[in-house]
Write a protein that holds these residues in place. Structure first.
Motif, PDB file in Angstrom:
ATOM      1  N   LYS A  70      -6.051  20.626  82.277  1.00 53.37           N
ATOM      2  CA  LYS A  70      -6.812  21.892  81.854  1.00 53.37           C
ATOM      3  C   LYS A  70      -6.832  22.813  83.190  1.00 53.37           C
ATOM      4  O   LYS A  70      -6.806  22.143  84.364  1.00 53.37           O
ATOM      5  N   LEU A  71      -6.960  24.189  83.085  1.00 52.11           N
ATOM      6  CA  LEU A  71      -6.825  24.931  84.058  1.00 52.11           C
ATOM      7  C   LEU A  71      -8.332  25.722  84.400  1.00 52.11           C
ATOM      8  O   LEU A  71      -8.783  26.044  83.385  1.00 52.11           O
ATOM      9  N   ILE A  72      -8.931  25.658  85.637  1.00 50.86           N
ATOM     10  CA  ILE A  72     -10.183  26.349  85.856  1.00 50.86           C
ATOM     11  C   ILE A  72     -10.167  27.301  86.825  1.00 50.86           C
ATOM     12  O   ILE A  72      -9.308  27.264  87.891  1.00 50.86           O
ATOM     13  N   GLN A  73     -10.486  28.997  86.437  1.00 49.96           N
ATOM     14  CA  GLN A  73     -10.254  29.828  87.219  1.00 49.96           C
ATOM     15  C   GLN A  73     -11.573  30.434  87.908  1.00 49.96           C
ATOM     16  O   GLN A  73     -12.499  30.487  87.077  1.00 49.96           O
ATOM     17  N   LYS A  74     -11.399  30.437  89.262  1.00 45.74           N
ATOM     18  CA  LYS A  74     -12.916  30.841  89.558  1.00 45.74           C
ATOM     19  C   LYS A  74     -12.383  32.103  90.495  1.00 45.74           C
ATOM     20  O   LYS A  74     -11.777  31.793  91.813  1.00 45.74           O
ATOM     21  N   GLY A  75     -12.689  33.293  90.251  1.00 46.00           N
ATOM     22  CA  GLY A  75     -12.272  34.428  90.828  1.00 46.00           C
ATOM     23  C   GLY A  75     -10.662  34.772  90.980  1.00 46.00           C
ATOM     24  O   GLY A  75     -10.066  34.418  89.701  1.00 46.00           O
ATOM     25  N   THR A  76     -10.037  34.524  91.858  1.00 49.17           N
ATOM     26  CA  THR A  76      -8.696  34.776  92.093  1.00 49.17           C
ATOM     27  C   THR A  76      -7.927  33.335  91.921  1.00 49.17           C
ATOM     28  O   THR A  76      -6.679  32.937  92.161  1.00 49.17           O
ATOM     29  N   ILE A  77      -8.742  32.224  92.293  1.00 51.21           N
ATOM     30  CA  ILE A  77      -8.284  30.862  92.613  1.00 51.21           C
ATOM     31  C   ILE A  77      -8.205  30.115  91.272  1.00 51.21           C
ATOM     32  O   ILE A  77      -9.187  30.105  90.509  1.00 51.21           O
ATOM     33  N   VAL A  78      -7.050  29.537  90.947  1.00 43.44           N
ATOM     34  CA  VAL A  78      -6.977  28.671  89.804  1.00 43.44           C
ATOM     35  C   VAL A  78      -6.572  27.333  90.071  1.00 43.44           C
ATOM     36  O   VAL A  78      -5.655  27.114  91.046  1.00 43.44           O
ATOM     37  N   SER A  79      -7.411  26.363  89.567  1.00 41.78           N
ATOM     38  CA  SER A  79      -7.282  24.889  89.861  1.00 41.78           C
ATOM     39  C   SER A  79      -6.718  24.296  88.853  1.00 41.78           C
ATOM     40  O   SER A  79      -6.954  24.408  87.617  1.00 41.78           O
ATOM     41  N   VAL A  80      -6.119  23.112  88.937  1.00 44.11           N
ATOM     42  CA  VAL A  80      -5.712  22.242  87.708  1.00 44.11           C
ATOM     43  C   VAL A  80      -6.239  20.854  87.705  1.00 44.11           C
ATOM     44  O   VAL A  80      -6.393  20.319  88.981  1.00 44.11           O
ATOM     45  N   MET A  81      -6.787  20.521  86.520  1.00 46.46           N
ATOM     46  CA  MET A  81      -7.732  19.220  86.340  1.00 46.46           C
ATOM     47  C   MET A  81      -7.214  18.555  85.262  1.00 46.46           C
ATOM     48  O   MET A  81      -6.293  18.884  84.422  1.00 46.46           O
ATOM     49  N   LEU A  82      -7.612  17.250  85.535  1.00 46.67           N
ATOM     50  CA  LEU A  82      -7.152  16.273  84.403  1.00 46.67           C
ATOM     51  C   LEU A  82      -8.458  16.520  83.163  1.00 46.67           C
ATOM     52  O   LEU A  82      -9.474  16.708  83.399  1.00 46.67           O
ATOM     53  N   TYR A  83      -8.088  16.780  81.901  1.00 41.91           N
ATOM     54  CA  TYR A  83      -8.690  16.706  80.704  1.00 41.91           C
ATOM     55  C   TYR A  83      -9.104  15.423  80.359  1.00 41.91           C
ATOM     56  O   TYR A  83      -8.046  14.371  80.059  1.00 41.91           O
ATOM     57  N   GLU A  84     -10.346  14.934  80.387  1.00 45.05           N
ATOM     58  CA  GLU A  84     -10.774  13.582  79.939  1.00 45.05           C
ATOM     59  C   GLU A  84     -11.342  13.414  78.733  1.00 45.05           C
ATOM     60  O   GLU A  84     -12.523  14.107  78.342  1.00 45.05           O
ATOM     61  N   ASP A  85     -10.492  12.853  77.783  1.00 46.44           N
ATOM     62  CA  ASP A  85     -11.298  12.615  76.615  1.00 46.44           C
ATOM     63  C   ASP A  85     -12.035  11.319  76.538  1.00 46.44           C
ATOM     64  O   ASP A  85     -11.537  10.284  76.407  1.00 46.44           O
ATOM     65  N   GLU A  86     -13.331  11.716  76.419  1.00 40.78           N
ATOM     66  CA  GLU A  86     -14.297  10.535  76.682  1.00 40.78           C
ATOM     67  C   GLU A  86     -14.136   9.633  75.416  1.00 40.78           C
ATOM     68  O   GLU A  86     -14.288   8.496  75.434  1.00 40.78           O
ATOM     69  N   ASP A  87     -13.988  10.118  74.369  1.00 43.28           N
ATOM     70  CA  ASP A  87     -13.823   9.320  73.082  1.00 43.28           C
ATOM     71  C   ASP A  87     -12.698   8.433  73.059  1.00 43.28           C
ATOM     72  O   ASP A  87     -12.650   7.122  72.718  1.00 43.28           O
ATOM     73  N   ARG A  88     -11.495   8.873  73.529  1.00 45.06           N
ATOM     74  CA  ARG A  88     -10.193   8.065  73.815  1.00 45.06           C
ATOM     75  C   ARG A  88     -10.470   6.909  74.801  1.00 45.06           C
ATOM     76  O   ARG A  88     -10.186   5.746  74.695  1.00 45.06           O
ATOM     77  N   LYS A  89     -11.295   7.518  76.078  1.00 48.34           N
ATOM     78  CA  LYS A  89     -11.490   6.544  76.876  1.00 48.34           C
ATOM     79  C   LYS A  89     -12.245   5.116  76.444  1.00 48.34           C
ATOM     80  O   LYS A  89     -11.901   4.040  76.716  1.00 48.34           O
ATOM     81  N   GLU A  90     -13.429   5.517  75.787  1.00 47.96           N
ATOM     82  CA  GLU A  90     -13.988   4.722  75.066  1.00 47.96           C
ATOM     83  C   GLU A  90     -13.228   3.832  74.122  1.00 47.96           C
ATOM     84  O   GLU A  90     -13.638   2.408  74.102  1.00 47.96           O
ATOM     85  N   SER A  91     -12.559   4.239  73.635  1.00 43.09           N
ATOM     86  CA  SER A  91     -11.755   3.445  72.413  1.00 43.09           C
ATOM     87  C   SER A  91     -10.883   2.523  73.006  1.00 43.09           C
ATOM     88  O   SER A  91     -10.720   1.439  72.574  1.00 43.09           O
ATOM     89  N   VAL A  92     -10.018   3.063  74.267  1.00 43.28           N
ATOM     90  CA  VAL A  92      -9.394   2.123  74.955  1.00 43.28           C
ATOM     91  C   VAL A  92     -10.158   1.047  75.659  1.00 43.28           C
ATOM     92  O   VAL A  92      -9.592  -0.123  75.522  1.00 43.28           O
ATOM     93  N   GLU A  93     -11.138   1.085  76.290  1.00 42.94           N
ATOM     94  CA  GLU A  93     -11.936   0.235  76.721  1.00 42.94           C
ATOM     95  C   GLU A  93     -12.500  -0.874  75.958  1.00 42.94           C
ATOM     96  O   GLU A  93     -12.613  -1.959  76.366  1.00 42.94           O
ATOM     97  N   GLU A  94     -12.885  -0.405  74.799  1.00 43.28           N
ATOM     98  CA  GLU A  94     -13.446  -1.220  73.611  1.00 43.28           C
ATOM     99  C   GLU A  94     -12.289  -2.262  72.918  1.00 43.28           C
ATOM    100  O   GLU A  94     -12.582  -3.289  72.954  1.00 43.28           O
ATOM    101  N   TYR A  95     -11.283  -1.773  73.056  1.00 44.32           N
ATOM    102  CA  TYR A  95     -10.067  -2.309  72.720  1.00 44.32           C
ATOM    103  C   TYR A  95      -9.528  -3.430  73.572  1.00 44.32           C
ATOM    104  O   TYR A  95      -9.529  -4.593  72.990  1.00 44.32           O
TER     105      TYR A  95
END
Length: 327
Positions: A235-260
């Motif tokens: 996911k991309l986050i823009q603050k003024g003229t600066i654009v940062s690239v970050m990881l999109y964390e799917d919490e439901d997916r993460k929880e499903s993997v850990e439960e498995y």
């Protein structure tokens, strides 16, 4: 201004399978202006390197083996390194070898104010490791690299086949979208380890270093930002003229993997579960699972981070056990 590096590889002590992890890792530090590899190219021992040298624009330096059983590449590498040093055309060196004979060279280059990055296999002697500013184990780089592009079956990584687009085989000279996404995720997690944000400009620069012919127009986009927005894990986050690239964390997916994972380890009871077998089960249940998406470069570290699970090494095998209060 980015630092310039000279990459010098001892072909007698390094396998050709490591070249992509080596170049990927070195791209973090700056531009590679010299790429040279030393060995006896008349020998069948170095035959596996020849096609890879062409693909990665690495210059082979011929060094005949004058004495049987003696590594003849050492002197040629050392002479070239000193020549490059005295031209003052680089800020650092990357010496790739598992041979302790380059210990003095690494020390000498550091004494001259140059950064020295060493790379070698697990067997590399401690003196050479200590002589470098940074030393990276090639097996770790290979594991890190393969986790981004492969599925684990048994103990061996099986690499995905090239993707097909509209019924046609994907062009072999274009980097797959999957590989681009994996590379960007790797850049982000490396920066997170140092509490740094990942700027869009850095992503663009790093991708060009990894793949000199990278161009978003080849994927049908005019802007890198629009291209990256198509990846579900970014996911991309823009603050003024600066654009940062970050990881999109799917919490439901993460929880499903850990439960498995917890369910599988629990089912193993007192016998536990072999870590390799556990990895295969996860890939079977979650086809696109990649451990780097969760901020880890090694599967065992990810499993160890899950509350209620402990890992034990039994010879060459690692087993996972459930130690929670409730079963």
């Amino acid at each position: 201004m980015e630092e310039r590096f000279a990459l010098l590889i001892d072909a007698d002590n390094v396998s050709a399978k490591y070249i992509k992890p080596i170049l990927d890792e070195l791209s973090k530090y700056g531009n590679v202006t010299y790429k040279r590899i030393y060995g006896d190219w008349t020998s069948t021992h170095n035959a596996s390197w020849k096609e890879i040298l062409l693909q990665n624009s690495i210059t082979p330096i011929q060094q005949y083996s004058y004495t049987q059983g003696k590594n003849a590449t050492d002197s040629a590498m050392i002479i070239d390194a000193m020549d490059i040093l005295y031209t003052s055309s680089v800020e650092g060196f990357c010496l790739v070898s598992s041979d302790s004979d380059f210990t003095k060279l690494a020390s000498r280059l550091r004494e001259s104010g140059r950064k020295v990055i060493g790379m070698g296999e697990d067997k590399t002697p401690v003196p050479f490791r200590k002589a470098c500013d940074i030393f990276t184990t090639l097996e770790l780089l290979l594991e890190d690299n393969s986790m981004d592009t492969s599925k684990v079956i048994g103990n061996a990584p099986i690499f995905d086949q090239p993707a097909k687009i509209e019924g046609k085989q994907k062009e072999p000279d274009i980097v797959s979208r999957e590989q681009i996404e994996a590379d960007v995720i790797k850049i982000i997690t490396e920066n997170q380890n140092h509490d740094r944000e990942t700027r869009l400009s850095e992503v663009g620069n790093r991708l060009v270093k990894l793949y000199p012919d990278f161009d978003v127009r080849r994927y049908g986009y005019s802007l890198l930002s629009k291209f990256l927005e198509t990846f579900s894990k970014l996911k991309l986050i823009q603050k003024g003229t600066i654009v940062s690239v970050m990881l999109y964390e799917d919490e439901d997916r993460k929880e499903s993997v850990e439960e498995y994972i917890i369910k599988q380890v629990k089912a193993g009871g007192k016998q536990g579960v072999d870590l390799g077998a556990l990895g295969n089960r996860i890939h079977g249940e979650f086809r696109d699972f990649k451990v780097r998406d969760y901020g880890y470069s090694q599967f065992k570290q990810y499993v160890r981070s899950i509350q209620g699970i402990r890992l034990e090494e039994e010879g060459e095998q690692i087993r996972a056990y459930f130690q929670g209060k409730n079963s």
